[in-house]
Write a protein that holds these residues in place. Sequence first.
Motif, PDB file in Angstrom:
ATOM      1  N   LEU A  59      22.957  40.314  -8.957  1.00 31.89           N
ATOM      2  CA  LEU A  59      23.767  39.916  -7.807  1.00 31.89           C
ATOM      3  C   LEU A  59      24.213  41.177  -7.087  1.00 31.89           C
ATOM      4  N   LEU A  60      23.738  41.341  -5.842  1.00 32.11           N
ATOM      5  CA  LEU A  60      24.018  42.543  -5.057  1.00 32.11           C
ATOM      6  C   LEU A  60      24.880  42.189  -3.853  1.00 32.11           C
ATOM      7  N   LYS A  61      25.889  43.025  -3.588  1.00 26.91           N
ATOM      8  CA  LYS A  61      26.721  42.876  -2.404  1.00 26.91           C
ATOM      9  C   LYS A  61      26.373  43.999  -1.435  1.00 26.91           C
ATOM     10  N   THR A  62      25.860  43.665  -0.260  1.00 30.25           N
ATOM     11  CA  THR A  62      25.453  44.662   0.721  1.00 30.25           C
ATOM     12  C   THR A  62      26.649  45.199   1.486  1.00 30.25           C
ATOM     13  N   SER A  63      26.398  46.250   2.291  1.00 26.05           N
ATOM     14  CA  SER A  63      27.469  46.836   3.094  1.00 26.05           C
ATOM     15  C   SER A  63      27.959  45.869   4.165  1.00 26.05           C
ATOM     16  N   GLN A  64      27.141  44.855   4.513  1.00 29.79           N
ATOM     17  CA  GLN A  64      27.563  43.834   5.469  1.00 29.79           C
ATOM     18  C   GLN A  64      28.362  42.708   4.822  1.00 29.79           C
ATOM     19  N   GLY A  65      28.564  42.812   3.495  1.00 33.95           N
ATOM     20  CA  GLY A  65      29.354  41.814   2.789  1.00 33.95           C
ATOM     21  C   GLY A  65      28.549  40.646   2.252  1.00 33.95           C
ATOM     22  N   ARG A  66      27.246  40.630   2.458  1.00 34.02           N
ATOM     23  CA  ARG A  66      26.414  39.537   1.954  1.00 34.02           C
ATOM     24  C   ARG A  66      26.191  39.699   0.459  1.00 34.02           C
ATOM     25  N   GLU A  67      26.195  38.605  -0.271  1.00 34.06           N
ATOM     26  CA  GLU A  67      25.897  38.597  -1.698  1.00 34.06           C
ATOM     27  C   GLU A  67      24.528  37.964  -1.900  1.00 34.06           C
ATOM     28  N   ILE A  68      23.618  38.734  -2.508  1.00 36.62           N
ATOM     29  CA  ILE A  68      22.223  38.315  -2.633  1.00 36.62           C
ATOM     30  C   ILE A  68      21.813  38.322  -4.101  1.00 36.62           C
ATOM     31  N   PHE A  69      21.227  37.231  -4.554  1.00 34.65           N
ATOM     32  CA  PHE A  69      20.665  37.163  -5.896  1.00 34.65           C
ATOM     33  C   PHE A  69      19.212  37.649  -5.834  1.00 34.65           C
ATOM     34  N   ILE A  70      18.882  38.632  -6.668  1.00 33.52           N
ATOM     35  CA  ILE A  70      17.535  39.207  -6.681  1.00 33.52           C
ATOM     36  C   ILE A  70      16.914  38.947  -8.053  1.00 33.52           C
ATOM     37  N   PRO A  71      15.825  38.214  -8.133  1.00 33.24           N
ATOM     38  CA  PRO A  71      15.173  37.970  -9.433  1.00 33.24           C
ATOM     39  C   PRO A  71      14.696  39.282 -10.052  1.00 33.24           C
ATOM     40  N   GLN A  72      14.849  39.410 -11.360  1.00 35.18           N
ATOM     41  CA  GLN A  72      14.472  40.636 -12.043  1.00 35.18           C
ATOM     42  C   GLN A  72      12.973  40.922 -11.939  1.00 35.18           C
ATOM     43  N   HIS A  73      12.153  39.888 -11.833  1.00 36.96           N
ATOM     44  CA  HIS A  73      10.702  40.120 -11.863  1.00 36.96           C
ATOM     45  C   HIS A  73      10.178  40.752 -10.573  1.00 36.96           C
ATOM     46  N   VAL A  74      10.988  40.760  -9.486  1.00 37.20           N
ATOM     47  CA  VAL A  74      10.541  41.406  -8.246  1.00 37.20           C
ATOM     48  C   VAL A  74      11.121  42.810  -8.107  1.00 37.20           C
ATOM     49  N   ILE A  75      11.966  43.237  -9.051  1.00 38.80           N
ATOM     50  CA  ILE A  75      12.603  44.549  -8.991  1.00 38.80           C
ATOM     51  C   ILE A  75      11.714  45.583  -9.664  1.00 38.80           C
ATOM     52  N   LYS A  76      11.348  46.628  -8.900  1.00 41.44           N
ATOM     53  CA  LYS A  76      10.535  47.710  -9.443  1.00 41.44           C
ATOM     54  C   LYS A  76      11.401  48.834 -10.005  1.00 41.44           C
ATOM     55  N   GLU A  77      12.558  49.079  -9.359  1.00 44.97           N
ATOM     56  CA  GLU A  77      13.401  50.196  -9.770  1.00 44.97           C
ATOM     57  C   GLU A  77      14.805  50.015  -9.217  1.00 44.97           C
ATOM     58  N   ILE A  78      15.806  50.426 -10.007  1.00 49.13           N
ATOM     59  CA  ILE A  78      17.196  50.444  -9.560  1.00 49.13           C
ATOM     60  C   ILE A  78      17.661  51.894  -9.596  1.00 49.13           C
ATOM     61  N   ILE A  79      18.039  52.439  -8.430  1.00 48.64           N
ATOM     62  CA  ILE A  79      18.339  53.864  -8.305  1.00 48.64           C
ATOM     63  C   ILE A  79      19.800  54.051  -7.913  1.00 48.64           C
ATOM     64  N   LEU A  80      20.515  54.854  -8.687  1.00 44.36           N
ATOM     65  CA  LEU A  80      21.895  55.202  -8.371  1.00 44.36           C
ATOM     66  C   LEU A  80      21.902  56.196  -7.214  1.00 44.36           C
ATOM     67  N   LEU A  81      22.621  55.882  -6.153  1.00 47.14           N
ATOM     68  CA  LEU A  81      22.665  56.749  -4.979  1.00 47.14           C
ATOM     69  C   LEU A  81      23.743  57.821  -5.121  1.00 47.14           C
ATOM     70  N   SER A  82      23.500  58.962  -4.450  1.00 47.17           N
ATOM     71  CA  SER A  82      24.460  60.063  -4.460  1.00 47.17           C
ATOM     72  C   SER A  82      24.870  60.384  -3.026  1.00 47.17           C
ATOM     73  N   SER A  83      25.720  61.371  -2.873  1.00 45.12           N
ATOM     74  CA  SER A  83      26.183  61.744  -1.537  1.00 45.12           C
ATOM     75  C   SER A  83      25.053  62.272  -0.659  1.00 45.12           C
ATOM     76  N   ASP A  84      23.979  62.787  -1.278  1.00 43.81           N
ATOM     77  CA  ASP A  84      22.844  63.297  -0.507  1.00 43.81           C
ATOM     78  C   ASP A  84      22.129  62.198   0.268  1.00 43.81           C
ATOM     79  N   ASP A  85      22.319  60.957  -0.143  1.00 48.11           N
ATOM     80  CA  ASP A  85      21.628  59.842   0.511  1.00 48.11           C
ATOM     81  C   ASP A  85      22.352  59.333   1.753  1.00 48.11           C
ATOM     82  N   PHE A  86      23.454  59.979   2.108  1.00 51.58           N
ATOM     83  CA  PHE A  86      24.250  59.529   3.258  1.00 51.58           C
ATOM     84  C   PHE A  86      24.492  60.697   4.210  1.00 51.58           C
TER      85      PHE A  86
END
Length: 316
Positions: A59-86
């Motif tokens: 269950l992901l909450k986007t910056s627009q406030g939307r809550e989205i359920f993402i099935p695990q089988h379509v996820i290739k990678e989960i990456i922790l973001l840092s300050s360099d990404d902004f």
Amino acid sequence: KKQAVKKLLTAFIIALASSTAFAQTDSTAALQDSNLYRIVKSDGELVGYILKQDAREVLLKTSQGREIFIPQHVIKEIILLSSDDFNKEGAYIGEDKFATRYFITTNGLPIKKGEHYVQWNLFGPDFQFGLGKNFGVGVMASWIGMPLIGTIKKSWELGEKTQFAVGGLVGTGTWIAPDFGGALPFATLSFGSRRSNVAISGGYGAVWFGGSPQGRAITSVAGMVKIAPKVSLVFDSFILMPGAKETRTEYVWNNDGTSSTQQVTYRDPAIALLIPGIRWHTSETSAFQFGFTAVAARGDIWPVPIPMVQWYRSLN
């Protein structure tokens, strides 16, 4: 009276249960991960806060406030973001998918293990493969198969934002000119990340054609910065250092019609290719790159009328 006491007790129990439930909800919310993540899916990616995840979905909450359920089988990678990404305004920019390359040269950043891509050029394709940790190989050629060049690169992380790599290119004239060949061992030191970096490279390029090899030292200064989610600015250079001094015998015609010889010291001048350009990320797995080339030598600069055009495409 008993009936009134019973109703009061019931109301108290309901209030207590509601308070406990809300307390648990607040506690659960407080325990949610406050880090931002980039979730790479088979058909794209999303950025936001992970509210919860289990073996079935995230269950992901986007910056627009939307809550989205993402099935695990379509996820290739989960990456922790840092300050360099902004950027400085806090907007998400992300890394450049093809940050290891400029127009011609490379840097100390490695191709990630298991990631492969092709760079289509006007003169031919360039395939690159991430075969191991910080180790990649590739092959490039013209559309007629001459020359055919193999590449190899090994990278090391010297610090959080400092990388070093050594590698080489070896080529042959194949079926058109089997006696022709060349080699270019190189080393590169780069600073930065996959969003912005600068690299200083050096090597020695040698070619041979049925005889002893001839070569010159080569250096390069290059860099890139991703300024928007779909746009990166790229600069590349390829500099042939001055050749070795040679003494040649030249014939000189005198005014009386006779000739004489004289010894002349000659040295091939330095020649540089300068290529500024822009990279447009057309999707999560592809990009289009366009640049203008100039040749600098003997203190003059000449523009090349044909632009540098390249297409990147992930093979994963």
